[in-house]
Design an enzyme around this catalytic site. Structure first.
Site, PDB file in Angstrom:
ATOM      1  N   HIS A   1     -60.835  49.459  71.052  1.00  0.00           N
ATOM      2  CA  HIS A   1     -61.057  50.532  72.029  1.00  0.00           C
ATOM      3  C   HIS A   1     -59.753  51.022  72.646  1.00  0.00           C
ATOM      4  CE1 HIS A   1     -65.414  50.606  71.986  1.00  0.00           C
ATOM      5  NE2 HIS A   1     -65.394  49.288  71.906  1.00  0.00           N
TER       6      HIS A   1
ATOM      7  N   ASP B   1     -64.139  43.443  73.466  1.00  0.00           N
ATOM      8  CA  ASP B   1     -65.383  43.683  72.719  1.00  0.00           C
ATOM      9  C   ASP B   1     -65.136  44.492  71.450  1.00  0.00           C
ATOM     10  OD1 ASP B   1     -64.645  45.796  74.522  1.00  0.00           O
ATOM     11  OD2 ASP B   1     -66.449  46.827  73.822  1.00  0.00           O
ATOM     12  N   GLU B   2     -66.074  44.395  70.536  1.00  0.00           N
ATOM     13  CA  GLU B   2     -66.197  45.289  69.381  1.00  0.00           C
ATOM     14  C   GLU B   2     -64.885  45.519  68.632  1.00  0.00           C
ATOM     15  OE1 GLU B   2     -69.897  48.194  70.135  1.00  0.00           O
ATOM     16  OE2 GLU B   2     -68.065  48.842  71.150  1.00  0.00           O
ATOM     17  N   VAL B   3     -64.274  44.464  68.167  1.00  0.00           N
ATOM     18  CA  VAL B   3     -63.047  44.634  67.397  1.00  0.00           C
ATOM     19  C   VAL B   3     -63.386  44.775  65.912  1.00  0.00           C
ATOM     20  CG1 VAL B   3     -60.805  43.654  66.822  1.00  0.00           C
ATOM     21  CG2 VAL B   3     -61.802  43.274  69.095  1.00  0.00           C
TER      22      VAL B   3
END
Lengths: 557, 557
Positions: free
Chosen positions: A289, A350-352
């Site tokens: 992100h 988060d969300e790598v």
């Protein structure tokens, strides 16, 4: 974290029950004239822990009413600056008898009039009491109210933070009916169920104007929410003006002057929140992100490669093989630590997406060197642990908050870290994290950006945060939760409109007793809270179906 | 009709595709910095039928620009009063270069500058041309635009209604980039695909403030929608102030003074709409959806009975056994016919619950007398036919519009009646109604109140109104459609915010050619339309994901 991979609970429910059943929670059958739900008058949201009110009432008049401060509060900034604000809330500009066909104005008939109420005392009490200046995790927020007439009208607390909560409850006890302003004989003992009750905004997907952030903070105070989690930057834009790294916003914001937060802006938000007993926790999410970071700080992201080994022009997550990345992050987090006074900081995690890392030969080499070849989640852990190390060594000690992936990946994180649960299947994660001894925050069911048609607040209202098969010790590690409103479809226009009063469901869940869970009983109070927010000038949505609010629309629209 | 029995297409879809797939229509993968969709500049919404534009451009300056009217328009009210409005739209107060990380400001480089544009001529042309004063069904709306520099800049139409459409398109051609205001060399020949393009609001479930109705009308003009269908009253409240029957709103409105439309208010809306080429069609729905009528006109509704034959205190639909009901309706529709100038009137007729009729012994007796014992749909038909008869005999001849149930029930209705299709399975109903020779309007897929998370406008955009297996003659009976925003969860706060820009999908579907249906091509234009609406001061929602608009937020928020 983004919302795109998150399949909301409420949407799933919509697939399994009929829309009709879903929508008609409060619709009378057959339909009758007038609102579906009749508003209460003078009820408090979120519901206090213990309250006795009689139907006997006092009148209360803006020309004669005053707050009388105890001597210990005379030089106490938090309470002194609160009084004008709460006077306006007690006596909103537009306050008339509400009316609806043949239904209102009847329940006042048997009320006993007890005379005028010309003051309420505001007192800091107890041995622990002192005039604190900055809100913090675990601050005392309990308070008591007695409205008994004569000299028996008093709001007390052991802390200024409790007094703010008490003033808010007092302002909500006042209502309009046959007298312009009334308040019923009442006693309240109130305290929060959880210490961390947060609200997250995302100012990266859409830039959020200062005015709407301040409105949000006012509304948080109204709902006894005490944390403003500011997800400042993300892939799409970098609106935070860094003093050390001005290029981050000059090149990474949507627009470098009109769509950024200057140091003064940030200071203004922190101050506005502080005076309302609200902590501001910034989030600078890494290593994913972060697309917008690269524009002002070239080299921080990983170069992605084509299958045949050439740079493809796109960038992935941050590049942990680049040691200068961590020098940069050290400088940045040093700045943030000085700018944001709170002792907690949100580090994301988060969300790598590891596919870019997998394509990059330097990363491959670096991982071989670390002896973690092929284990990309371990590279992620390496990055996160380096960032945690940076924060841990700052002059001002900060406690980290991380999204649940950091726990899921088995990173080596200190036991004081707060694990922020946001994915589906939250019961499992809450169980595992608390069993491992971590404190947790719950957000999964409280994604306010995820709208659905009808009374979708009920899904949030019915969630029980301790419903995860934990032991008493494990349950005690639940520190609270946060409602999140991600910004893909939320900008300055609909931030308030979309979040409220839906967010009130979250507010009551984390403040009030677990037994307060009947949505049919809640709906009339929630209708009053909606009208109250409108009356105070906030553009909030209808919440329980057909209805109306006696407000000065011209000042709102 | 209410929305409670209507299971929306989009909600059903959400149950079958994953939320991720649903939401990521325009999300680049992997996420990159900046908006998901880059806005166009100077593109028109809804898309014109035929347009050629080059990238060569003129500059256009508010200090020198003027509209030059042909002599035939000098005393033509519709066009004269439009000029100040469109001047403001051509030169909005806040108009700066937009900017986003490394993505904008590049496509202007190769453009050729053709000099300044100091005027555009506005001309009424053709043998049919005259300066009309009131919009009507089937009015000419086609227009042509040439922007060629020198004296070759002209908007022409055979009607003032076409000129309004042309002025709107002209205002949308103007954009900001390296010059403050630019317009590309352009020719346009444009006309609507369907003559009836409507927007329905519901001012009964929540009262809608005049300000927001006027904003709605402005936005309708912007999107070339030409019918404002005003669902004025319903079960919950009766905000229309009748001159003949003042008790209807005095007792049936939520509040008799602040939540009603006075005769002056109604006149103001009609006038505001007229000047924008928008017809106002009122709906007074009977025999169902009428609970609020009984409060001011006791006796119009059916008394419901308990199983053992006693009145149970509740009321059902209107009572067609009561002959004085029709006297009352005659008087009311006479008034409405004088108040509302349009030649169409919407008579409702949806969702009649017959259980109360079934309980009532007088109704049973009346039906025996009519020789339709037990056939409650025939009683419904009896009522509707009586109302149709009333409208048919008014001094001003009006064409009725009815919700599809009236056709489904096989009522004896005249062939000029417009059947308004709103239920699921609309293809079948469209086929049946057109096969029976009726003209139809389609609303089923365009319920704007039914929000869903993400890019839900695409579901509406992809609907093809003629996709119902009709013959050419049957297809020719499709007169258009209406987007509806029912009021259960819509009030003055979110009327505009919730409807727009989502309603633009409807607008383009019914104006533009059927070949204009690719949502990926539409999205950049829709993003521009969103920013344009914000720039003109309307609080509309984000529509295609992360983005930003260069607007004066202070004047909007």
């Amino acid at each position: 974290m983004s919302t795109s991979r998150f399949l909301s609970v409420s949407l799933l429910l919509l697939g399994t029950v009929s829309a009709e059943e879903k929508l008609s929670n409060f619709a009378p059958a057959p339909y009758r004239a007038g609102p579906w739900v009749l508003s209460t008058r003078g009820e408090i949201w979120p519901k206090p822990q213990i309250q006795q009110s009689s139907s006997s009432f006092f009148s209360i008049n803006p020309d004669t009413f005053q707050f009388k401060l105890g001597p210990e509060l005379i030089e106490c900034e938090i309470v002194q600056t609160a009084l004008p604000r709460f006077f306006e809330r007690v006596f909103p500009k537009f306050s008339t008898n509400s009316r609806t066909p043949k239904q209102e104005l009847t329940n006042a008939i048997d009320q006993e009039y007890l005379g005028g109420l010309d003051h309420v005392r505001v007192e800091l009490v107890g041995t622990r009491a002192n005039c604190e200046t900055h809100p913090y995790f675990g601050m005392i927020e309990s308070y008591n109210i007695t409205i008994g007439g004569g000299d028996k009208n008093v709001i007390t607390s052991e802390s200024v933070w409790g007094l703010l909560k008490g003033l808010e409850s007092f302002s909500q006890l006042v209502y309009s009916s046959s007298f312009p302003s009334q308040i019923n004989e009442t006693t309240i003992q109130d305290y929060p169920r959880f210490p961390h009750r947060g609200f997250m905004v995302d100012s990266s997907r859409h830039f959020l104007q200062m005015k709407m952030l301040k409105q949000t903070l006012d509304i948080l105070e109204m709902n006894k929410i005490n944390v403003f989690h500011w997800h400042l930057v993300d892939d799409q834009s970098f609106p935070y003006q860094s003093m050390k790294f001005p290029n981050l916003s000059l090149l990474g914001a949507y627009q470098p002057y009109t769509h950024t937060y200057s140091p003064t802006d940030v200071e203004e938000i922190i101050e506005f929140a502080r005076l309302r007993g609200i902590r501001v926790i910034p989030e600078f999410d890494t290593p994913g992100h972060t697309q917008s970071w690269e524009l002002g700080q070239p080299g921080v992201l990983t170069q992605c490669y084509t299958d045949d080994g050439h740079p493809d022009g796109s960038k992935g997550p941050m590049d942990p093989s680049n040691e200068s990345l961590f020098d940069f992050l050290t400088d940045l987090f040093q700045e943030l630590s000085a700018v944001f006074p709170d002792n907690y900081v949100h580090l994301g995690g988060d969300e790598v997406d590891t596919s870019c890392w997998e394509s990059n030969p330097h990363i491959t080499e670096f991982m071989a060197h670390l002896n973690i070849t092929g284990e990309y989640r371990k590279l992620e852990s390496y990055h996160v642990e380096r960032v945690l190390g940076i924060v841990d060594h700052l002059a001002k000690k900060s406690t980290p908050i991380v999204w649940e992936e950091v726990f899921d990946n088995g990173d080596n994180i200190s036991k004081d870290t707060l694990v922020h649960v946001w994915k589906d299947g939250w019961q499992d994660t809450m169980k595992k994290a608390t069993k491992a001894g971590f404190r947790v925050l719950l957000s999964s069911p409280f994604y306010l950006n995820r709208i659905a048609y009808g009374t979708d607040w009920v899904d949030m209202y019915k969630v029980e945060p301790l419903d995860f098969d934990g032991s008493a010790n494990e349950e005690a590690l639940v520190q609270g939760g946060e409602a999140c409103i991600w910004g893909e479809w939320v900008d300055s226009v609909n931030l308030v409109t979309r979040a409220w009063p839906r967010g009130c469901a979250f507010a009551e869940r984390f403040w009030s007793d677990s037994s307060v869970k009947d949505e049919a009983k809640a709906a009339p109070r929630l209708q009053e809270q909606e009208c109250r927010m409108l009356q105070r000038g906030y553009r909030v949505n209808p919440i329980v179906g057909p209805n109306f609010c006696p407000v000065d629309w011209d000042s709102i629209l």
